[in-house]
Design a protein around this motif. Structure first.
Motif, PDB file in Angstrom:
ATOM      1  N   ALA A 234      -2.320   0.796 -12.562  1.00 54.63           N
ATOM      2  CA  ALA A 234      -2.421   1.668 -13.732  1.00 54.63           C
ATOM      3  C   ALA A 234      -2.785   3.089 -13.325  1.00 54.63           C
ATOM      4  CB  ALA A 234      -3.461   1.113 -14.700  1.00 54.63           C
ATOM      5  N   ILE A 235      -3.695   3.217 -12.381  1.00 55.97           N
ATOM      6  CA  ILE A 235      -4.115   4.552 -11.936  1.00 55.97           C
ATOM      7  C   ILE A 235      -3.010   5.217 -11.129  1.00 55.97           C
ATOM      8  CG2 ILE A 235      -5.787   5.802 -10.509  1.00 55.97           C
ATOM      9  CD1 ILE A 235      -7.870   3.729 -11.393  1.00 55.97           C
ATOM     10  N   TYR A 236      -2.282   4.440 -10.349  1.00 52.16           N
ATOM     11  CA  TYR A 236      -1.138   4.987  -9.621  1.00 52.16           C
ATOM     12  C   TYR A 236      -0.122   5.577 -10.601  1.00 52.16           C
ATOM     13  CZ  TYR A 236       3.075   5.129  -6.737  1.00 52.16           C
ATOM     14  OH  TYR A 236       4.216   5.543  -6.087  1.00 52.16           O
ATOM     15  N   ASN A 237       0.150   4.832 -11.676  1.00 52.27           N
ATOM     16  CA  ASN A 237       1.065   5.312 -12.702  1.00 52.27           C
ATOM     17  C   ASN A 237       0.532   6.596 -13.343  1.00 52.27           C
ATOM     18  OD1 ASN A 237       1.917   5.355 -15.731  1.00 52.27           O
ATOM     19  ND2 ASN A 237       3.441   4.023 -14.769  1.00 52.27           N
ATOM     20  N   TYR A 238      -0.760   6.615 -13.634  1.00 51.88           N
ATOM     21  CA  TYR A 238      -1.411   7.790 -14.227  1.00 51.88           C
ATOM     22  C   TYR A 238      -1.254   9.016 -13.333  1.00 51.88           C
ATOM     23  CZ  TYR A 238      -5.473  10.823 -15.089  1.00 51.88           C
ATOM     24  OH  TYR A 238      -6.306  11.902 -15.296  1.00 51.88           O
ATOM     25  N   GLN A 239      -1.430   8.818 -12.041  1.00 49.75           N
ATOM     26  CA  GLN A 239      -1.379   9.945 -11.108  1.00 49.75           C
ATOM     27  C   GLN A 239       0.015  10.548 -10.956  1.00 49.75           C
ATOM     28  OE1 GLN A 239      -3.212   8.795  -7.373  1.00 49.75           O
ATOM     29  NE2 GLN A 239      -5.270   9.043  -8.217  1.00 49.75           N
ATOM     30  N   HIS A 240       1.019   9.844 -11.415  1.00 49.57           N
ATOM     31  CA  HIS A 240       2.389  10.346 -11.301  1.00 49.57           C
ATOM     32  C   HIS A 240       2.933  10.848 -12.643  1.00 49.57           C
ATOM     33  CE1 HIS A 240       1.997   8.318  -7.447  1.00 49.57           C
ATOM     34  NE2 HIS A 240       3.015   9.042  -7.056  1.00 49.57           N
ATOM     35  N   ARG A 241       2.013  11.224 -13.527  1.00 49.96           N
ATOM     36  CA  ARG A 241       2.402  11.838 -14.788  1.00 49.96           C
ATOM     37  C   ARG A 241       1.987  13.315 -14.784  1.00 49.96           C
ATOM     38  NH1 ARG A 241       0.936   7.374 -19.500  1.00 49.96           N
ATOM     39  NH2 ARG A 241       1.740   5.535 -18.405  1.00 49.96           N
ATOM     40  N   ASN A 242       2.651  14.077 -15.629  1.00 47.32           N
ATOM     41  CA  ASN A 242       2.354  15.511 -15.742  1.00 47.32           C
ATOM     42  C   ASN A 242       1.608  15.746 -17.044  1.00 47.32           C
ATOM     43  OD1 ASN A 242       2.255  18.268 -15.574  1.00 47.32           O
ATOM     44  ND2 ASN A 242       4.434  18.586 -15.986  1.00 47.32           N
ATOM     45  N   ARG A 243       0.301  15.973 -16.956  1.00 49.03           N
ATOM     46  CA  ARG A 243      -0.522  16.163 -18.156  1.00 49.03           C
ATOM     47  C   ARG A 243      -0.480  17.640 -18.560  1.00 49.03           C
ATOM     48  NH1 ARG A 243      -6.253  13.579 -17.865  1.00 49.03           N
ATOM     49  NH2 ARG A 243      -5.840  13.245 -20.080  1.00 49.03           N
TER      50      ARG A 243
ATOM     51  N   LYS B  88       0.820  -1.218   0.000  1.00 49.87           N
ATOM     52  CA  LYS B  88       0.000   0.000   0.000  1.00 49.87           C
ATOM     53  C   LYS B  88       0.845   1.256   0.000  1.00 49.87           C
ATOM     54  CE  LYS B  88      -3.371   2.311   3.009  1.00 49.87           C
ATOM     55  NZ  LYS B  88      -2.490   3.205   3.714  1.00 49.87           N
ATOM     56  N   ASP B  89       1.987   1.239   0.716  1.00 53.64           N
ATOM     57  CA  ASP B  89       2.816   2.435   0.788  1.00 53.64           C
ATOM     58  C   ASP B  89       3.308   2.867  -0.581  1.00 53.64           C
ATOM     59  OD1 ASP B  89       4.369   1.516   3.957  1.00 53.64           O
ATOM     60  OD2 ASP B  89       2.478   2.518   3.497  1.00 53.64           O
ATOM     61  N   GLU B  90       3.566   1.901  -1.452  1.00 54.71           N
ATOM     62  CA  GLU B  90       4.067   2.211  -2.781  1.00 54.71           C
ATOM     63  C   GLU B  90       2.956   2.625  -3.740  1.00 54.71           C
ATOM     64  OE1 GLU B  90       4.745  -0.644  -1.196  1.00 54.71           O
ATOM     65  OE2 GLU B  90       6.805  -0.238  -0.580  1.00 54.71           O
ATOM     66  N   LEU B  91       1.705   2.239  -3.455  1.00 60.25           N
ATOM     67  CA  LEU B  91       0.632   2.440  -4.412  1.00 60.25           C
ATOM     68  C   LEU B  91      -0.538   3.247  -3.856  1.00 60.25           C
ATOM     69  CD1 LEU B  91       0.436  -1.098  -6.060  1.00 60.25           C
ATOM     70  CD2 LEU B  91       1.437   0.967  -7.017  1.00 60.25           C
ATOM     71  N   GLU B  92      -0.304   4.053  -2.873  1.00 56.08           N
ATOM     72  CA  GLU B  92      -1.408   4.817  -2.302  1.00 56.08           C
ATOM     73  C   GLU B  92      -1.891   5.861  -3.318  1.00 56.08           C
ATOM     74  OE1 GLU B  92      -2.613   7.100   1.830  1.00 56.08           O
ATOM     75  OE2 GLU B  92      -0.610   6.222   1.583  1.00 56.08           O
ATOM     76  N   LEU B  93      -3.181   5.844  -3.575  1.00 56.34           N
ATOM     77  CA  LEU B  93      -3.755   6.722  -4.576  1.00 56.34           C
ATOM     78  C   LEU B  93      -4.268   8.019  -3.970  1.00 56.34           C
ATOM     79  CD1 LEU B  93      -5.832   4.222  -6.758  1.00 56.34           C
ATOM     80  CD2 LEU B  93      -3.468   4.968  -7.065  1.00 56.34           C
ATOM     81  N   ASP B  94      -4.241   9.065  -4.779  1.00 57.25           N
ATOM     82  CA  ASP B  94      -4.826  10.335  -4.399  1.00 57.25           C
ATOM     83  C   ASP B  94      -6.280  10.319  -4.859  1.00 57.25           C
ATOM     84  OD1 ASP B  94      -5.719  12.927  -4.121  1.00 57.25           O
ATOM     85  OD2 ASP B  94      -3.904  13.844  -4.961  1.00 57.25           O
ATOM     86  N   PRO B  95      -7.245  10.306  -3.938  1.00 54.60           N
ATOM     87  CA  PRO B  95      -8.654  10.229  -4.342  1.00 54.60           C
ATOM     88  C   PRO B  95      -9.113  11.435  -5.149  1.00 54.60           C
ATOM     89  CG  PRO B  95      -8.470  10.704  -2.010  1.00 54.60           C
ATOM     90  CD  PRO B  95      -7.087  10.361  -2.476  1.00 54.60           C
ATOM     91  N   ASN B  96      -8.344  12.507  -5.131  1.00 47.69           N
ATOM     92  CA  ASN B  96      -8.701  13.705  -5.897  1.00 47.69           C
ATOM     93  C   ASN B  96      -8.187  13.657  -7.341  1.00 47.69           C
ATOM     94  OD1 ASN B  96      -9.967  15.168  -3.687  1.00 47.69           O
ATOM     95  ND2 ASN B  96      -7.907  15.306  -2.824  1.00 47.69           N
ATOM     96  N   LEU B  97      -7.396  12.630  -7.671  1.00 50.55           N
ATOM     97  CA  LEU B  97      -6.824  12.528  -9.011  1.00 50.55           C
ATOM     98  C   LEU B  97      -7.261  11.246  -9.723  1.00 50.55           C
ATOM     99  CD1 LEU B  97      -3.158  13.792  -8.405  1.00 50.55           C
ATOM    100  CD2 LEU B  97      -5.073  15.041  -9.432  1.00 50.55           C
ATOM    101  N   ILE B  98      -8.428  10.747  -9.364  1.00 52.92           N
ATOM    102  CA  ILE B  98      -8.956   9.561 -10.036  1.00 52.92           C
ATOM    103  C   ILE B  98      -9.399   9.948 -11.446  1.00 52.92           C
ATOM    104  CG2 ILE B  98     -10.762   7.791 -10.002  1.00 52.92           C
ATOM    105  CD1 ILE B  98      -8.682   7.496  -7.776  1.00 52.92           C
ATOM    106  N   PRO B  99      -8.962   9.236 -12.484  1.00 56.02           N
ATOM    107  CA  PRO B  99      -9.383   9.587 -13.854  1.00 56.02           C
ATOM    108  C   PRO B  99     -10.895   9.487 -13.999  1.00 56.02           C
ATOM    109  CG  PRO B  99      -8.321   7.432 -13.801  1.00 56.02           C
ATOM    110  CD  PRO B  99      -8.094   8.045 -12.461  1.00 56.02           C
ATOM    111  N   GLU B 100     -11.445  10.428 -14.737  1.00 55.61           N
ATOM    112  CA  GLU B 100     -12.896  10.467 -14.932  1.00 55.61           C
ATOM    113  C   GLU B 100     -13.351   9.368 -15.889  1.00 55.61           C
ATOM    114  OE1 GLU B 100     -16.280  13.922 -15.734  1.00 55.61           O
ATOM    115  OE2 GLU B 100     -14.241  14.202 -16.497  1.00 55.61           O
ATOM    116  N   HIS B 101     -12.569   9.139 -16.939  1.00 58.78           N
ATOM    117  CA  HIS B 101     -12.933   8.151 -17.955  1.00 58.78           C
ATOM    118  C   HIS B 101     -11.728   7.252 -18.219  1.00 58.78           C
ATOM    119  CE1 HIS B 101     -14.790   7.469 -22.270  1.00 58.78           C
ATOM    120  NE2 HIS B 101     -14.416   6.337 -21.690  1.00 58.78           N
ATOM    121  N   VAL B 102     -11.906   5.959 -18.029  1.00 60.98           N
ATOM    122  CA  VAL B 102     -10.866   4.967 -18.309  1.00 60.98           C
ATOM    123  C   VAL B 102     -11.350   4.080 -19.458  1.00 60.98           C
ATOM    124  CG1 VAL B 102      -9.561   2.997 -17.418  1.00 60.98           C
ATOM    125  CG2 VAL B 102     -10.013   4.966 -15.936  1.00 60.98           C
ATOM    126  N   ALA B 103     -10.514   3.931 -20.473  1.00 62.22           N
ATOM    127  CA  ALA B 103     -10.817   3.048 -21.605  1.00 62.22           C
ATOM    128  C   ALA B 103      -9.824   1.891 -21.597  1.00 62.22           C
ATOM    129  CB  ALA B 103     -10.729   3.813 -22.920  1.00 62.22           C
TER     130      ALA B 103
END
Length: 257
Positions: A243-252, A18-33
């Motif tokens: 996948a979402i953890y990886n997404y949250q650590h990118r700069n869009r 969990k320590d390595e993959l804790e997600l930010d609930p405010n950065l959950i993607p709206e649409h995942v394909a």
């Protein structure tokens, strides 16, 4: 919503690491394909027929749909059958056409209970009547649900979608319903299957393949892409979490510096 995410994080499977993959609930993607790839290879690896991989893939659909709903993802689009998939052996195609009916028969009550709304992207004209009827039943019975929108892309091809959109738009221009000078991205979006939906924030493709395969070419213009080595039948809620953890650590940046 934050409470649902916290509860999910407490499960034994997800608290591992969990320590390595804790997600930010405010950065959950709206649409995942998701391009659900690797069912056949999963089966071949186990000495099973390809259809066994497709059946196993249904379990992954169920698990990932639950996980997406729990996370608060608003739209989940699953690439279930492409316009190119008709080239596969007839027995495999016939089996794939039965899966939506089987999935909806077994899962619809739970989808309704979970407030999930079922939709379809694609051209229904080539699909067997029993496949279309199953999807229409699911759409009708879930149309008032306000939770996750679950899109099944069936007989879907992005180039075909774009061509049909252009034809419809050109027809409206010819009839005087649309002024050619007013055509914009926003107006063009109205002619796509995804009209009214946000573009995907995150595209996931399983099985190690790194290509789009004619999937949502217009809508994925600024999506983040995540390619997993895991075959689709083994893609779990834990893999979605990664996948979402990886997404949250990118700069869009959307083209900005």
């Amino acid at each position: 919503m934050l409470g649902k995410i916290a509860k999910w994080m407490q499960s034994k499977e997800l608290t591992a690491g969990k320590d390595e993959l804790e997600l930010d609930p405010n950065l959950i993607p709206e649409h995942v394909a998701i391009i659900m790839d690797g069912n056949g290879r999963w089966a071949k690896k186990r000495g099973l027929p390809r259809v066994a991989g497709h059946r196993a893939g249904m379990k992954a659909v169920k698990e990932v749909t639950r996980a997406a709903n729990d996370l608060g993802i608003k739209v989940l689009t699953l690439y279930a059958f492409s316009t190119e998939n008709w080239k596969r052996p007839k027995d495999e195609v016939d089996y794939l056409m039965k899966l939506p009916q089987e999935y909806i028969l077994t899962e619809l009550d739970e989808l309704i209970e979970q407030n999930v709304q079922v939709r379809m992207l694609g051209n229904p004209e080539q699909l067997p009547s029993f496949t279309v009827e199953a999807v229409l039943e699911a759409k009708e019975r879930t149309k008032l649900n306000t939770g996750l929108i679950l899109n099944f892309a069936l007989n879907y091809g992005s180039r075909d979608e774009i061509v049909q959109a252009i034809q419809q738009l050109a027809g409206d221009v010819k009839c005087g319903q649309v002024d050619i000078e007013e055509i914009s991205e926003e107006i063009f979006n109205r002619y796509l299957y995804t009209n009214g939906l946000p573009d995907p924030d995150l595209l996931i493709r399983t099985s190690g393949e790194v290509r789009l395969s004619n999937f949502m070419l217009w809508q994925l213009a600024y999506a983040e892409m995540y390619f997993s080595e895991v075959y689709w039948p083994d893609f779990s809620k834990r893999e979605l979490w990664k996948a979402i953890y990886n997404y949250q650590h990118r700069n869009r940046r959307y083209g900005a510096v």
